[in-house]
Design an enzyme around this catalytic site. Structure first.
Site, mmCIF file in Angstrom:
data_model
loop_
_atom_site.group_PDB
_atom_site.id
_atom_site.type_symbol
_atom_site.label_atom_id
_atom_site.label_comp_id
_atom_site.label_asym_id
_atom_site.label_seq_id
_atom_site.Cartn_x
_atom_site.Cartn_y
_atom_site.Cartn_z
ATOM 1 C CG ASP A 11 -15.488 2.078 109.522
ATOM 2 O OD1 ASP A 11 -15.831 2.436 108.432
ATOM 3 O OD2 ASP A 11 -14.487 1.908 110.124
ATOM 4 C CG ASP A 13 -10.982 -0.321 105.704
ATOM 5 O OD1 ASP A 13 -10.499 -1.300 105.435
ATOM 6 O OD2 ASP A 13 -11.450 0.351 104.783
ATOM 7 C CB THR A 105 -17.136 1.160 103.938
ATOM 8 O OG1 THR A 105 -15.365 1.632 103.796
ATOM 9 C CG2 THR A 105 -17.529 0.927 102.596
ATOM 10 C CB SER A 106 -14.841 6.360 104.031
ATOM 11 O OG SER A 106 -15.865 7.018 105.116
ATOM 12 C CE LYS A 136 -18.583 5.905 107.814
ATOM 13 N NZ LYS A 136 -18.046 4.551 108.159
ATOM 14 C CG ASP A 161 -11.885 2.701 113.198
ATOM 15 O OD1 ASP A 161 -10.635 2.818 112.959
ATOM 16 O OD2 ASP A 161 -12.897 2.502 112.232
#
Length: 215
Positions: A11, A13, A105-106, A136, A161
């Site tokens: 991931d 951030d 990543t989102s 996600k 995280d």
């Protein structure tokens, strides 16, 4: 814990970088522009979700595309000085073969590339919100990451995280390493939980990567 893997999927951030101050600053401004009350805004989970999903939770469907474009613009403009490397990131990535890791990543591709460029991270493979139809905690982003690096999902390790990302990694059949950078350890369900990437070391092996995680 020692894990042998074929590829590592990170991931961004909260895992590789921190942009939390920028996120809060931009999303608070965005909420004000769209007349979203503090109470409604506070009940929404921002971390680990796509902007489209967050906007859809807060606004009428017809407004969502414009609102998503607006938050992307605000966040891209706030990248300079708003993104910092988290401990251990540079050291770990420097030890990994370029074809043995990816970022999943989102964030949109435009925003993700801006944030990564700001801190000098240039992944060979980047999976962003633009690449998937279900974000996600659905496993789609991580399964696509495995496809793009050409590795069996069962031989991938996910670094996350956020609970939603860890759920996605498990649903993809991957082992998971949770970083307690944005959530309490009690909220993180993973094969191993560490404080950040400074607790992780890696060694390239024939056809893979051996990682050791110890807090």
């Amino acid at each position: 814990m020692r894990i042998d893997a074929a590829a590592l999927l990170f991931d961004n951030d909260g895992t590789l970088v921190s942009s939390m101050e920028s996120v809060q600053r931009c999303w608070t401004r965005w909420a004000g522009e769209y007349g979203i009350t503090a109470e409604d805004f506070a009940r929404i989970e921002l971390h680990g979700r796509t902007a489209a999903e967050i906007a859809a939770d807060l606004l009428p469907a017809g407004v969502v595309p414009e609102a998503v474009a607006r938050i992307e613009q605000l966040e891209v403009e706030d990248v300079a000085g708003g993104v910092v490397l988290l401990p251990g990131t540079a050291e770990l990535l420097d030890r990994l073969p370029a074809d043995r890791w990816a970022v999943v990543t989102s964030a949109t591709r435009r925003l993700a590339e801006a944030r990564l460029e700001e801190v000098g991270i240039r992944p060979k493979v980047l999976i962003a919100a633009d690449d998937i139809t279900r974000g996600k905690p659905d496993p789609e982003p991580y399964l696509l990451g495995a496809v793009r690096v050409g590795v069996d999902p069962a031989r991938c390790v996910v670094f996350e995280d956020a609970p939603a990302g860890l759920t996605a990694g498990r649903a993809a059949g991957m082992r998971t390493v949770a970083l307690a950078t944005t959530h309490q350890r009690s909220e993180l369900f993973a094969d191993v939980v560490v404080r950040d990437l400074s607790a992780v070391s890696a060694q390239a092996t024939h056809g893979g990567v051996e990682i050791t995680a110890a807090d």
